[in-house]
Write a protein that holds these residues in place. Sequence first.
Motif, PDB file in Angstrom:
ATOM      1  N   GLY A 194      10.958  66.283 -23.447  1.00 45.65           N
ATOM      2  CA  GLY A 194      11.874  66.023 -24.553  1.00 45.65           C
ATOM      3  C   GLY A 194      12.140  64.547 -24.759  1.00 45.65           C
ATOM      4  N   LEU A 195      12.971  64.253 -25.737  1.00 42.69           N
ATOM      5  CA  LEU A 195      13.338  62.874 -26.019  1.00 42.69           C
ATOM      6  C   LEU A 195      14.261  62.303 -24.953  1.00 42.69           C
ATOM      7  CD1 LEU A 195      13.966  63.111 -29.868  1.00 42.69           C
ATOM      8  CD2 LEU A 195      11.967  62.161 -28.693  1.00 42.69           C
ATOM      9  N   GLU A 196      15.104  63.156 -24.380  1.00 40.94           N
ATOM     10  CA  GLU A 196      16.043  62.698 -23.358  1.00 40.94           C
ATOM     11  C   GLU A 196      15.808  63.489 -22.074  1.00 40.94           C
ATOM     12  OE1 GLU A 196      20.646  61.566 -23.372  1.00 40.94           O
ATOM     13  OE2 GLU A 196      20.324  63.718 -23.585  1.00 40.94           O
TER      14      GLU A 196
ATOM     15  N   ARG B 112      20.184  61.310 -19.023  1.00 46.64           N
ATOM     16  CA  ARG B 112      21.565  61.798 -19.087  1.00 46.64           C
ATOM     17  C   ARG B 112      22.388  61.227 -17.937  1.00 46.64           C
ATOM     18  NH1 ARG B 112      22.815  67.065 -18.673  1.00 46.64           N
ATOM     19  NH2 ARG B 112      21.023  67.575 -17.382  1.00 46.64           N
ATOM     20  N   ALA B 113      21.795  61.156 -16.744  1.00 42.46           N
ATOM     21  CA  ALA B 113      22.503  60.587 -15.591  1.00 42.46           C
ATOM     22  C   ALA B 113      22.808  59.105 -15.827  1.00 42.46           C
ATOM     23  CB  ALA B 113      21.686  60.770 -14.320  1.00 42.46           C
ATOM     24  N   CYS B 114      21.854  58.387 -16.388  1.00 41.04           N
ATOM     25  CA  CYS B 114      22.060  56.961 -16.663  1.00 41.04           C
ATOM     26  C   CYS B 114      23.150  56.733 -17.707  1.00 41.04           C
ATOM     27  CB  CYS B 114      20.753  56.319 -17.122  1.00 41.04           C
ATOM     28  SG  CYS B 114      19.522  56.150 -15.816  1.00 41.04           S
ATOM     29  N   GLY B 115      23.450  57.739 -18.500  1.00 35.00           N
ATOM     30  CA  GLY B 115      24.488  57.625 -19.521  1.00 35.00           C
ATOM     31  C   GLY B 115      25.901  57.726 -18.977  1.00 35.00           C
ATOM     32  N   VAL B 116      26.058  58.054 -17.701  1.00 35.06           N
ATOM     33  CA  VAL B 116      27.391  58.143 -17.105  1.00 35.06           C
ATOM     34  C   VAL B 116      27.933  56.730 -16.925  1.00 35.06           C
ATOM     35  CG1 VAL B 116      28.691  58.781 -15.037  1.00 35.06           C
ATOM     36  CG2 VAL B 116      27.019  60.369 -16.010  1.00 35.06           C
ATOM     37  N   ASP B 117      29.084  56.470 -17.535  1.00 36.84           N
ATOM     38  CA  ASP B 117      29.683  55.141 -17.513  1.00 36.84           C
ATOM     39  C   ASP B 117      30.987  55.179 -16.710  1.00 36.84           C
ATOM     40  OD1 ASP B 117      30.049  52.455 -18.107  1.00 36.84           O
ATOM     41  OD2 ASP B 117      31.120  52.887 -19.964  1.00 36.84           O
ATOM     42  N   ALA B 118      30.844  55.537 -15.442  1.00 39.01           N
ATOM     43  CA  ALA B 118      32.010  55.624 -14.548  1.00 39.01           C
ATOM     44  C   ALA B 118      31.483  55.644 -13.116  1.00 39.01           C
ATOM     45  CB  ALA B 118      32.801  56.899 -14.839  1.00 39.01           C
ATOM     46  N   TYR B 119      32.386  55.528 -12.156  1.00 38.46           N
ATOM     47  CA  TYR B 119      31.968  55.622 -10.752  1.00 38.46           C
ATOM     48  C   TYR B 119      31.455  57.019 -10.437  1.00 38.46           C
ATOM     49  CZ  TYR B 119      34.389  51.172 -10.264  1.00 38.46           C
ATOM     50  OH  TYR B 119      34.784  49.871 -10.409  1.00 38.46           O
ATOM     51  N   GLY B 120      31.991  58.015 -11.118  1.00 35.82           N
ATOM     52  CA  GLY B 120      31.538  59.386 -10.971  1.00 35.82           C
ATOM     53  C   GLY B 120      31.707  60.124 -12.281  1.00 35.82           C
ATOM     54  N   GLY B 121      30.694  60.868 -12.677  1.00 37.46           N
ATOM     55  CA  GLY B 121      30.761  61.633 -13.912  1.00 37.46           C
ATOM     56  C   GLY B 121      29.947  62.903 -13.781  1.00 37.46           C
TER      57      GLY B 121
ATOM     58  N   VAL C  52      22.127  75.377  -5.352  1.00 36.62           N
ATOM     59  CA  VAL C  52      21.647  76.535  -6.121  1.00 36.62           C
ATOM     60  C   VAL C  52      21.019  76.134  -7.452  1.00 36.62           C
ATOM     61  CG1 VAL C  52      23.286  78.129  -5.041  1.00 36.62           C
ATOM     62  CG2 VAL C  52      23.900  76.976  -7.181  1.00 36.62           C
ATOM     63  N   ALA C  53      21.215  74.894  -7.894  1.00 40.07           N
ATOM     64  CA  ALA C  53      20.692  74.439  -9.188  1.00 40.07           C
ATOM     65  C   ALA C  53      19.607  73.371  -9.048  1.00 40.07           C
ATOM     66  CB  ALA C  53      21.838  73.906 -10.051  1.00 40.07           C
ATOM     67  N   LEU C  54      19.159  73.088  -7.835  1.00 39.17           N
ATOM     68  CA  LEU C  54      18.201  71.994  -7.632  1.00 39.17           C
ATOM     69  C   LEU C  54      16.966  72.107  -8.512  1.00 39.17           C
ATOM     70  CD1 LEU C  54      18.043  71.188  -3.820  1.00 39.17           C
ATOM     71  CD2 LEU C  54      18.667  69.662  -5.692  1.00 39.17           C
ATOM     72  N   SER C  55      16.395  73.296  -8.614  1.00 42.35           N
ATOM     73  CA  SER C  55      15.154  73.452  -9.382  1.00 42.35           C
ATOM     74  C   SER C  55      15.369  73.220 -10.880  1.00 42.35           C
ATOM     75  CB  SER C  55      14.540  74.826  -9.142  1.00 42.35           C
ATOM     76  OG  SER C  55      15.419  75.838  -9.598  1.00 42.35           O
ATOM     77  N   SER C  56      16.608  73.203 -11.342  1.00 46.04           N
ATOM     78  CA  SER C  56      16.909  72.961 -12.761  1.00 46.04           C
ATOM     79  C   SER C  56      16.964  71.472 -13.106  1.00 46.04           C
ATOM     80  CB  SER C  56      18.250  73.608 -13.140  1.00 46.04           C
ATOM     81  OG  SER C  56      18.176  75.001 -13.001  1.00 46.04           O
ATOM     82  N   TRP C  57      16.964  70.586 -12.107  1.00 44.80           N
ATOM     83  CA  TRP C  57      17.036  69.150 -12.356  1.00 44.80           C
ATOM     84  C   TRP C  57      15.617  68.590 -12.423  1.00 44.80           C
ATOM     85  CZ3 TRP C  57      20.570  65.974 -14.103  1.00 44.80           C
ATOM     86  CH2 TRP C  57      20.330  64.590 -14.051  1.00 44.80           C
ATOM     87  N   SER C  58      15.209  68.052 -13.581  1.00 43.58           N
ATOM     88  CA  SER C  58      13.841  67.552 -13.741  1.00 43.58           C
ATOM     89  C   SER C  58      13.717  66.043 -13.546  1.00 43.58           C
ATOM     90  CB  SER C  58      13.291  67.945 -15.106  1.00 43.58           C
ATOM     91  OG  SER C  58      14.057  67.345 -16.134  1.00 43.58           O
ATOM     92  N   GLY C  59      14.827  65.357 -13.301  1.00 42.68           N
ATOM     93  CA  GLY C  59      14.781  63.918 -13.054  1.00 42.68           C
ATOM     94  C   GLY C  59      14.229  63.154 -14.239  1.00 42.68           C
ATOM     95  N   ALA C  60      13.308  62.218 -13.970  1.00 38.96           N
ATOM     96  CA  ALA C  60      12.720  61.403 -15.030  1.00 38.96           C
ATOM     97  C   ALA C  60      11.562  62.120 -15.718  1.00 38.96           C
ATOM     98  CB  ALA C  60      12.253  60.069 -14.462  1.00 38.96           C
ATOM     99  N   ASP C  61      11.146  63.264 -15.176  1.00 37.69           N
ATOM    100  CA  ASP C  61      10.087  64.061 -15.809  1.00 37.69           C
ATOM    101  C   ASP C  61      10.682  64.813 -16.986  1.00 37.69           C
ATOM    102  OD1 ASP C  61       8.515  63.205 -13.737  1.00 37.69           O
ATOM    103  OD2 ASP C  61       8.541  65.108 -12.658  1.00 37.69           O
ATOM    104  N   GLY C  62       9.887  65.082 -17.962  1.00 33.60           N
ATOM    105  CA  GLY C  62      10.369  65.884 -19.078  1.00 33.60           C
ATOM    106  C   GLY C  62       9.593  65.605 -20.342  1.00 33.60           C
TER     107      GLY C  62
END
Length: 170
Positions: free
Chosen positions: A38-40, A45-54, A26-36
């Motif tokens: 803004g500054l981030e 944000r996904a690359c900032g996850v420092d765990a097996y799952g976050g 239901v939220a797929l269209s809200s994910w812009s991936g590497a496009d954007g």
Amino acid sequence: MARYGDPGAVEWVESGGGPLIAVPAVALSSWSGADGAGLETDYDRACGVDAYGGLVTVGQSLALVLGDEPASTSFLPEHGVFFRWCAAESEAELLAGIDAALAEAVWEPEQRWDVPGAVVLFDAAWPGGELEPENHLRVELELGRYGVRGTYVEPDPQTSFILVQLRRLV
């Protein structure tokens, strides 16, 4: 997209080098991936996850980032785990270790994930609205709250994998 074990026992999803993400359908269209603009980006944000799952926010939902390394990944519904191929000679050899791994796992601290239903697993660099049939995996989950925890398993020197388990909470 090339997949390990194709056409094997399970369907694998791969990334181009970054994390994979499981975004509620239901939220797929809200994910812009590497496009954007803004500054981030969402991908940053996904690359900032420092765990097996976050977890990261996507629209009005949370998505599960599968961090650590860009391993080929599948979902095993009978075990409730995202199964991440780090090293193994074959898919069969890899899958043979799942039961023992689940019984003996030392898990990272558990997080809570409220899931609105099915999620779609894909390379976090892709915009959610631009997925193609061969680059994602739809995972049917029941609406509800899940405990999410991860672990790294190395049953022998030639075989290793990461598990990110979803446990339905009542």
